[in-house]
Design a protein around this motif. Structure first.
Motif, PDB file in Angstrom:
ATOM      1  N   THR A 230       3.957 -13.212  -8.362  1.00  0.00           N
ATOM      2  CA  THR A 230       3.054 -12.122  -8.747  1.00  0.00           C
ATOM      3  C   THR A 230       2.763 -11.131  -7.629  1.00  0.00           C
ATOM      4  O   THR A 230       2.142 -10.107  -7.873  1.00  0.00           O
ATOM      5  N   GLY A 231       3.198 -11.404  -6.378  1.00  0.00           N
ATOM      6  CA  GLY A 231       2.812 -10.551  -5.262  1.00  0.00           C
ATOM      7  C   GLY A 231       3.993 -10.033  -4.467  1.00  0.00           C
ATOM      8  O   GLY A 231       5.080 -10.609  -4.465  1.00  0.00           O
ATOM      9  N   SER A 232       3.762  -8.908  -3.768  1.00  0.00           N
ATOM     10  CA  SER A 232       4.759  -8.366  -2.855  1.00  0.00           C
ATOM     11  C   SER A 232       4.051  -7.491  -1.828  1.00  0.00           C
ATOM     12  O   SER A 232       2.909  -7.074  -2.014  1.00  0.00           O
ATOM     13  N   ALA A 233       4.732  -7.207  -0.722  1.00  0.00           N
ATOM     14  CA  ALA A 233       4.232  -6.271   0.284  1.00  0.00           C
ATOM     15  C   ALA A 233       4.637  -4.868  -0.141  1.00  0.00           C
ATOM     16  O   ALA A 233       5.762  -4.635  -0.586  1.00  0.00           O
ATOM     17  N   PHE A 234       3.732  -3.901   0.036  1.00  0.00           N
ATOM     18  CA  PHE A 234       3.872  -2.614  -0.624  1.00  0.00           C
ATOM     19  C   PHE A 234       3.312  -1.506   0.264  1.00  0.00           C
ATOM     20  O   PHE A 234       2.268  -1.667   0.890  1.00  0.00           O
ATOM     21  N   SER A 235       4.038  -0.389   0.342  1.00  0.00           N
ATOM     22  CA  SER A 235       3.527   0.803   1.012  1.00  0.00           C
ATOM     23  C   SER A 235       3.536   1.951   0.008  1.00  0.00           C
ATOM     24  O   SER A 235       4.591   2.308  -0.519  1.00  0.00           O
ATOM     25  N   ASN A 236       2.371   2.524  -0.237  1.00  0.00           N
ATOM     26  CA  ASN A 236       2.211   3.505  -1.316  1.00  0.00           C
ATOM     27  C   ASN A 236       2.571   4.914  -0.833  1.00  0.00           C
ATOM     28  O   ASN A 236       1.723   5.784  -0.668  1.00  0.00           O
TER      29      ASN A 236
ATOM     30  N   ASP B 141      -2.153   6.102  11.982  1.00  0.00           N
ATOM     31  CA  ASP B 141      -2.907   7.238  11.459  1.00  0.00           C
ATOM     32  C   ASP B 141      -4.111   6.818  10.630  1.00  0.00           C
ATOM     33  O   ASP B 141      -4.815   7.667  10.079  1.00  0.00           O
ATOM     34  N   ALA B 142      -4.339   5.490  10.526  1.00  0.00           N
ATOM     35  CA  ALA B 142      -5.497   4.956   9.783  1.00  0.00           C
ATOM     36  C   ALA B 142      -5.535   5.482   8.348  1.00  0.00           C
ATOM     37  O   ALA B 142      -6.603   5.698   7.781  1.00  0.00           O
ATOM     38  N   PHE B 143      -4.357   5.653   7.762  1.00  0.00           N
ATOM     39  CA  PHE B 143      -4.287   6.137   6.379  1.00  0.00           C
ATOM     40  C   PHE B 143      -3.542   5.090   5.558  1.00  0.00           C
ATOM     41  O   PHE B 143      -3.663   3.899   5.808  1.00  0.00           O
ATOM     42  N   ILE B 144      -2.782   5.494   4.582  1.00  0.00           N
ATOM     43  CA  ILE B 144      -2.059   4.566   3.718  1.00  0.00           C
ATOM     44  C   ILE B 144      -1.074   3.750   4.547  1.00  0.00           C
ATOM     45  O   ILE B 144      -0.356   4.288   5.394  1.00  0.00           O
ATOM     46  N   THR B 145      -1.039   2.440   4.300  1.00  0.00           N
ATOM     47  CA  THR B 145      -0.183   1.551   5.076  1.00  0.00           C
ATOM     48  C   THR B 145       0.239   0.361   4.226  1.00  0.00           C
ATOM     49  O   THR B 145       0.014   0.321   3.013  1.00  0.00           O
ATOM     50  N   TRP B 146       0.860  -0.623   4.868  1.00  0.00           N
ATOM     51  CA  TRP B 146       1.302  -1.823   4.163  1.00  0.00           C
ATOM     52  C   TRP B 146       0.093  -2.593   3.616  1.00  0.00           C
ATOM     53  O   TRP B 146      -0.906  -2.778   4.294  1.00  0.00           O
ATOM     54  N   THR B 147       0.248  -3.059   2.375  1.00  0.00           N
ATOM     55  CA  THR B 147      -0.772  -3.884   1.747  1.00  0.00           C
ATOM     56  C   THR B 147      -0.081  -4.813   0.752  1.00  0.00           C
ATOM     57  O   THR B 147       1.140  -4.807   0.624  1.00  0.00           O
ATOM     58  N   ARG B 148      -0.870  -5.615   0.059  1.00  0.00           N
ATOM     59  CA  ARG B 148      -0.321  -6.505  -0.960  1.00  0.00           C
ATOM     60  C   ARG B 148      -0.605  -5.932  -2.336  1.00  0.00           C
ATOM     61  O   ARG B 148      -1.669  -5.377  -2.587  1.00  0.00           O
ATOM     62  N   THR B 149       0.372  -6.035  -3.231  1.00  0.00           N
ATOM     63  CA  THR B 149       0.186  -5.588  -4.603  1.00  0.00           C
ATOM     64  C   THR B 149       0.574  -6.700  -5.567  1.00  0.00           C
ATOM     65  O   THR B 149       1.422  -7.540  -5.257  1.00  0.00           O
ATOM     66  N   THR B 150      -0.049  -6.702  -6.718  1.00  0.00           N
ATOM     67  CA  THR B 150       0.354  -7.604  -7.809  1.00  0.00           C
ATOM     68  C   THR B 150       0.947  -6.801  -8.954  1.00  0.00           C
ATOM     69  O   THR B 150       1.178  -7.339 -10.033  1.00  0.00           O
ATOM     70  N   ALA B 151       1.204  -5.510  -8.713  1.00  0.00           N
ATOM     71  CA  ALA B 151       1.800  -4.675  -9.761  1.00  0.00           C
ATOM     72  C   ALA B 151       3.280  -4.949  -9.921  1.00  0.00           C
ATOM     73  O   ALA B 151       3.854  -4.653 -10.981  1.00  0.00           O
TER      74      ALA B 151
ATOM     75  N   THR C  48       9.564  11.555 -10.702  1.00  0.00           N
ATOM     76  CA  THR C  48       8.437  12.476 -10.513  1.00  0.00           C
ATOM     77  C   THR C  48       7.104  11.761 -10.690  1.00  0.00           C
ATOM     78  O   THR C  48       6.053  12.400 -10.675  1.00  0.00           O
ATOM     79  N   THR C  49       7.144  10.451 -10.887  1.00  0.00           N
ATOM     80  CA  THR C  49       5.930   9.644 -11.028  1.00  0.00           C
ATOM     81  C   THR C  49       6.010   8.462 -10.076  1.00  0.00           C
ATOM     82  O   THR C  49       7.028   8.253  -9.402  1.00  0.00           O
ATOM     83  N   ASN C  50       4.935   7.678 -10.010  1.00  0.00           N
ATOM     84  CA  ASN C  50       4.969   6.507  -9.154  1.00  0.00           C
ATOM     85  C   ASN C  50       5.952   5.477  -9.700  1.00  0.00           C
ATOM     86  O   ASN C  50       6.184   5.375 -10.912  1.00  0.00           O
ATOM     87  N   PHE C  51       6.543   4.710  -8.816  1.00  0.00           N
ATOM     88  CA  PHE C  51       7.601   3.758  -9.157  1.00  0.00           C
ATOM     89  C   PHE C  51       7.058   2.335  -9.104  1.00  0.00           C
ATOM     90  O   PHE C  51       6.562   1.889  -8.066  1.00  0.00           O
ATOM     91  N   ILE C  52       7.115   1.630 -10.219  1.00  0.00           N
ATOM     92  CA  ILE C  52       6.742   0.214 -10.290  1.00  0.00           C
ATOM     93  C   ILE C  52       7.992  -0.544 -10.718  1.00  0.00           C
ATOM     94  O   ILE C  52       8.397  -0.484 -11.883  1.00  0.00           O
ATOM     95  N   PRO C  53       8.664  -1.239  -9.798  1.00  0.00           N
ATOM     96  CA  PRO C  53       9.951  -1.856 -10.129  1.00  0.00           C
ATOM     97  C   PRO C  53       9.808  -3.068 -11.041  1.00  0.00           C
ATOM     98  O   PRO C  53       8.824  -3.811 -10.976  1.00  0.00           O
ATOM     99  N   THR C  54      10.818  -3.244 -11.867  1.00  0.00           N
ATOM    100  CA  THR C  54      10.944  -4.469 -12.642  1.00  0.00           C
ATOM    101  C   THR C  54      11.666  -5.505 -11.790  1.00  0.00           C
ATOM    102  O   THR C  54      12.162  -5.201 -10.696  1.00  0.00           O
ATOM    103  N   ALA C  55      11.762  -6.715 -12.274  1.00  0.00           N
ATOM    104  CA  ALA C  55      12.403  -7.791 -11.507  1.00  0.00           C
ATOM    105  C   ALA C  55      13.873  -7.506 -11.248  1.00  0.00           C
ATOM    106  O   ALA C  55      14.446  -8.006 -10.267  1.00  0.00           O
ATOM    107  N   THR C  56      14.519  -6.679 -12.077  1.00  0.00           N
ATOM    108  CA  THR C  56      15.951  -6.388 -11.910  1.00  0.00           C
ATOM    109  C   THR C  56      16.187  -5.200 -10.969  1.00  0.00           C
ATOM    110  O   THR C  56      17.348  -4.872 -10.690  1.00  0.00           O
TER     111      THR C  56
END
Length: 228
Positions: free
Chosen positions: A131-137, A115-125, A212-220
């Motif tokens: 420091t990095g992971s594969a991420f789909s928003n 769909d040429a929209f949001i897809t897999w990318t790399r994040t450092t969040a 109800t907000t975006n999720f940024i996981p911790t290491a655990t």
């Protein structure tokens, strides 16, 4: 690789001829003329041509014209657009990837984003380690029925009689949405794929409470998955 297409007669009279128009990555159009006998409502599978393409993702467009030598009065079902992928060279097992490199997708990998929209990318969040992971928003992608693939290079297991896949996943369900994660494998160089892993909420979640907000996981908040 040969291109095959299924031709279905949605008209009220027998189809005896049509022209297939084939376009690869928006380039020049090649044509293949078909003749036969196809009754209303019937379909047939046709081998159109052989294609040679570089490794990576490609767009294949096929449309028909001149049914029975006349103009088609109903063109809504005449065109098919498909994303295709040509695999590169195989890598020897074991394959490991931490997504620490700044290039994404990594060398030999690819992303399918129909769909040429949001897809897999790399994040450092967020990352389990490093420091990095594969991420789909999916927090920002509220459309339903969309799928996106992160595809490894072909993996050569040599003479091994078994294999396993291990990865870490972090997921928390966003209110009003339900996402899924699947792993599919191919034993015939990408000709066919079969699912070996499918999870959606609540089984996919590594944090049970809906957010109800975006999720940024911790290491655990990552879970180890191991597939035979």
């Amino acid at each position: 690789t040969s291109i095959t297409a299924k031709l279905r007669n949605l008209g009220s009279t027998t189809l005896t001829s049509t022209t297939f128009n084939i376009q690869y990555d928006g380039g020049s159009v090649s044509t293949v003329n078909w003749t036969g006998t196809l009754a209303p409502g019937a379909d047939t599978t046709i081998v159109l041509a052989a294609v040679t393409a570089a490794a990576g993702n490609h767009t294949l467009t096929i449309y028909t014209s001149n049914p029975n030598g006349t103009n088609d009065a109903y063109k809504a079902k005449d065109t098919l657009v498909r994303q295709s992928r040509v695999a590169g060279a195989a890598v020897a097992a074991p394959l490991t990837e931490s997504f620490e490199g700044t290039t994404f997708p990594p060398a030999g990998w690819s992303v399918s984003n129909p769909d040429a929209f949001i897809t897999w990318t790399r994040t450092t969040a967020a990352a389990f380690t490093g420091t990095g992971s594969a991420f789909s928003n999916n927090y920002q992608d509220t459309t339903t029925g969309q799928w996106d693939d992160l595809i490894t290079p072909p993996i050569d297991f040599g003479t091994a009689d078994s294999s396993s896949l291990t990865f870490r996943v972090a997921y928390r369900q966003y209110t009003g949405q339900s996402d899924g994660l699947e792993v599919w494998i191919s034993n015939d160089c990408g000709g066919t794929f079969v699912p070996v892993y499918k999870k959606s909420p609540p089984d996919l979640a590594t944090v049970s409470a809906i957010t109800t907000t975006n999720f940024i996981p911790t290491a655990t908040q990552w879970r180890l998955e191991q597939l035979n």
